[in-house]
Design a protein around this motif. Structure first.
Motif, PDB file in Angstrom:
ATOM      1  N   TYR A 171     -40.242 -12.970 -37.611  1.00  0.00           N
ATOM      2  CA  TYR A 171     -40.503 -11.757 -38.614  1.00  0.00           C
ATOM      3  C   TYR A 171     -40.702 -12.454 -39.840  1.00  0.00           C
ATOM      4  CZ  TYR A 171     -38.592  -8.613 -41.852  1.00  0.00           C
ATOM      5  OH  TYR A 171     -38.378  -7.576 -43.008  1.00  0.00           O
ATOM      6  N   ARG A 172     -41.850 -12.292 -40.680  1.00  0.00           N
ATOM      7  CA  ARG A 172     -42.242 -12.621 -41.975  1.00  0.00           C
ATOM      8  C   ARG A 172     -42.148 -14.454 -41.955  1.00  0.00           C
ATOM      9  NH1 ARG A 172     -38.859  -9.956 -46.461  1.00  0.00           N
ATOM     10  NH2 ARG A 172     -40.300 -11.034 -47.811  1.00  0.00           N
ATOM     11  N   CYS A 173     -42.479 -14.959 -40.721  1.00  0.00           N
ATOM     12  CA  CYS A 173     -42.561 -16.566 -40.889  1.00  0.00           C
ATOM     13  C   CYS A 173     -43.861 -16.562 -39.864  1.00  0.00           C
ATOM     14  CB  CYS A 173     -41.381 -17.399 -40.225  1.00  0.00           C
ATOM     15  SG  CYS A 173     -39.871 -16.879 -41.064  1.00  0.00           S
ATOM     16  N   PRO A 201     -43.098  -5.559 -47.301  1.00  0.00           N
ATOM     17  CA  PRO A 201     -42.457  -6.859 -47.319  1.00  0.00           C
ATOM     18  C   PRO A 201     -43.775  -7.932 -47.607  1.00  0.00           C
ATOM     19  CG  PRO A 201     -42.621  -6.061 -44.755  1.00  0.00           C
ATOM     20  CD  PRO A 201     -42.877  -5.138 -45.851  1.00  0.00           C
ATOM     21  N   ASP A 242     -45.668 -10.872 -46.713  1.00  0.00           N
ATOM     22  CA  ASP A 242     -45.857 -11.321 -45.407  1.00  0.00           C
ATOM     23  C   ASP A 242     -46.379 -12.751 -45.605  1.00  0.00           C
ATOM     24  OD1 ASP A 242     -46.532 -11.788 -42.842  1.00  0.00           O
ATOM     25  OD2 ASP A 242     -48.215 -10.534 -42.318  1.00  0.00           O
ATOM     26  N   ASN A 243     -45.443 -13.623 -44.930  1.00  0.00           N
ATOM     27  CA  ASN A 243     -45.538 -15.266 -44.814  1.00  0.00           C
ATOM     28  C   ASN A 243     -46.246 -15.516 -43.536  1.00  0.00           C
ATOM     29  OD1 ASN A 243     -44.716 -15.188 -47.419  1.00  0.00           O
ATOM     30  ND2 ASN A 243     -42.727 -15.827 -46.622  1.00  0.00           N
ATOM     31  N   SER A 244     -46.288 -14.628 -42.640  1.00  0.00           N
ATOM     32  CA  SER A 244     -46.749 -15.059 -41.042  1.00  0.00           C
ATOM     33  C   SER A 244     -48.215 -15.662 -41.232  1.00  0.00           C
ATOM     34  CB  SER A 244     -46.436 -14.030 -40.124  1.00  0.00           C
ATOM     35  OG  SER A 244     -47.432 -12.932 -40.477  1.00  0.00           O
ATOM     36  N   ASP A 287     -45.695 -19.214 -49.326  1.00  0.00           N
ATOM     37  CA  ASP A 287     -44.826 -19.759 -48.819  1.00  0.00           C
ATOM     38  C   ASP A 287     -44.045 -20.771 -49.462  1.00  0.00           C
ATOM     39  OD1 ASP A 287     -46.437 -21.843 -46.229  1.00  0.00           O
ATOM     40  OD2 ASP A 287     -46.402 -21.491 -48.313  1.00  0.00           O
TER      41      ASP A 287
END
Ligand code: SF4
Length: 449
Positions: A91-93, A430, A432-434, A439
């Motif tokens: 999640y978000r990574c 959110p 989103d850094n994925s 980051d």
């Protein structure tokens, strides 16, 4: 609809009896049950004696094979997803930057730490390789396969660091040496440096020297408890466990001598009954010795001897997280801070403007641990959601921004005028850094002059 797993163990808005912290009187572990003879010492796995055949995914409705380090190690679910050993998304990574490896044996860890999912008292309930640890399963993988995969990626590896977690087992010291050698024989420690999460109970000074000589970069000691009383209650005599505060400090001081400044540290879990003043005094002590603290928020691990106790209230956690960052990275001393009669931080020792800049930068609220390649105060050890569910994040495994910071400020009772946090707003839109979004490398600068 949500993809977030329902969680039962959430922190209350306030702690026990309306307090915004977990007091010592409440955080008493339960007693371990008696283990039937046949289940002791990995009896069930050793009796079945099934030969391992490659990757073993825990709790997969097959009998657990007899896997042993150094041939096999376990790794975090996040590392297994990052390596492509397990399917899944974080999640978000995009990935984890630390390859956490854990020694494994049918007998498992012989200690009985009250907050830990790997503890010996679980022998009757789950085989060692199937036990949840820090909220997730840990697949077992042949060490040779891991080395092969990481070596094949060369400079393009996603990992900034590898960490070998020792456990309390008679083979643990020797097998850590073998695993480290196997790694450094193929992978340049300058490309992926290695940390050791040690087990002081079985170690001598010479073992610390050996690991340094073989190329380990950082040595850490999991004190976990912030005071000798809590250590004894959760890891020592209080739960029939072999560890002692004195021995842990002996090996920590050996590490200071042998690994040198900035290359040693201690893990601390916040919310097991210590005061904020206790834990921050320890953080200052570590900094004065030349080391670092790696900090985690207490979460009641399912199946542990503390699974009936409350997770750390977020206001206690945020105060300690922020103060720890100021001491570790901003040269603010604990003596400059003020505490109330319950040991809670009431003044962080900085003018509000400077404190605001640190809070808004968000780094103080990220996972803490050994550094990666982005910057000194951003940990490679960003294994997500080890101390909280993603729906109520304690340690952020990504750069918190926008609604995340508003939520943090709400928890600290430091909301900016005109910037009220709306509960749940971080899930509406959110960051989103994925896919390489804002980051670690884009973390805002924040420094105290
Ligand atoms: S020594 Fe480490 S792995 Fe073993 S029970 Fe204690 S915390 Fe868990």
């Amino acid at each position: 609809m949500t993809c977030l797993k329902p969680e039962a163990a959430m922190p209350a808005d306030t702690g026990p009896n309306g307090a915004d912290f977990n007091p010592f009187s409440v955080m008493q572990p339960r007693r371990p049950d008696t283990i039937p003879r046949d289940f002791r010492n990995g009896g069930r796995v050793k009796a079945a004696d099934i030969a391992p055949a490659g990757v073993y995914l825990p709790n997969n409705n097959v009998m657990t094979p007899a896997m042993r380090s150094p041939d096999y190690v376990q790794m975090s679910t996040a590392a297994a997803i990052t390596l492509g050993i397990m399917p899944g998304m974080l999640y978000r990574c995009a990935c984890t930057r630390c390859l956490n490896l854990l020694l494994t044996y049918p007998e498992g860890c012989r200690a009985n730490c009250a907050y830990c999912g790997l503890a010996r008292h679980r022998e009757s309930e789950r085989d060692y390789a199937d036990r949840n640890f820090i909220r997730v399963d840990w697949p077992a993988v042949p060490m040779a396969e891991i080395v092969e995969k990481v070596a094949a990626d060369g400079e393009n590896t996603p990992f900034h660091r590898m960490c070998i977690s020792m456990i309390t087992h008679p083979r643990s010291d020797d097998d850590t040496v073998t695993v480290l050698k196997q790694w450094t024989d193929r992978i340049d420690p300058a490309t992926v440096p290695v940390s050791i999460l040690s087990n002081p109970t079985t170690m001598q000074r010479a073992d610390v020297e050996t690991l340094k000589g073989l190329g380990a970069d950082i040595f850490t000691v999991a004190l976990d408890a912030a005071t000798p009383e809590i250590f004894d209650r959760t890891r020592g005599k209080g739960v029939d466990s072999p560890h002692s505060w004195k021995k842990y400090w002996e090996i920590l001081m050996n590490a200071r001598d042998i690994f040198g400044p900035q290359k040693f540290g201690a893990h601390i879990i916040v919310g097991m009954g210590e005061t904020e003043a206790d834990v921050l005094t320890l953080v200052q002590q570590l900094v004065d010795l030349g080391g670092h603290s790696h900090m985690f928020c207490f979460f009641p691990e399912k199946g542990s001897l503390m699974d009936h106790l409350p997770a750390t209230p977020r206001d206690q956690w945020r105060r300690v997280q922020l103060a720890r960052y100021l001491i570790d990275y901003c040269d603010v001393r604990v003596e400059r801070m003020a505490f109330d009669g319950e040991g809670r931080v009431t003044d962080f020792g900085l003018p509000q403007g400077e404190l605001d800049a640190i809070i808004d930068a968000g780094i103080a609220f990220r996972t803490s641990g050994c550094p990666g390649k982005f910057r000194e105060d951003v940990s490679a050890c960003d294994r997500p959601y080890g101390d909280s569910p993603p729906s109520n994040i304690a340690s952020y495994p990504f750069q918190p921004a926008g609604a995340d910071i508003r939520r943090i400020r709400h928890q600290l009772d430091m909301e900016k005028p005109g910037e009220a946090y709306e509960p749940g707003e971080e899930f509406d839109d959110p960051v989103d850094n994925s896919e390489g979004g804002p980051d670690e490398s884009g973390a805002a600068e924040a420094r105290v002059a």
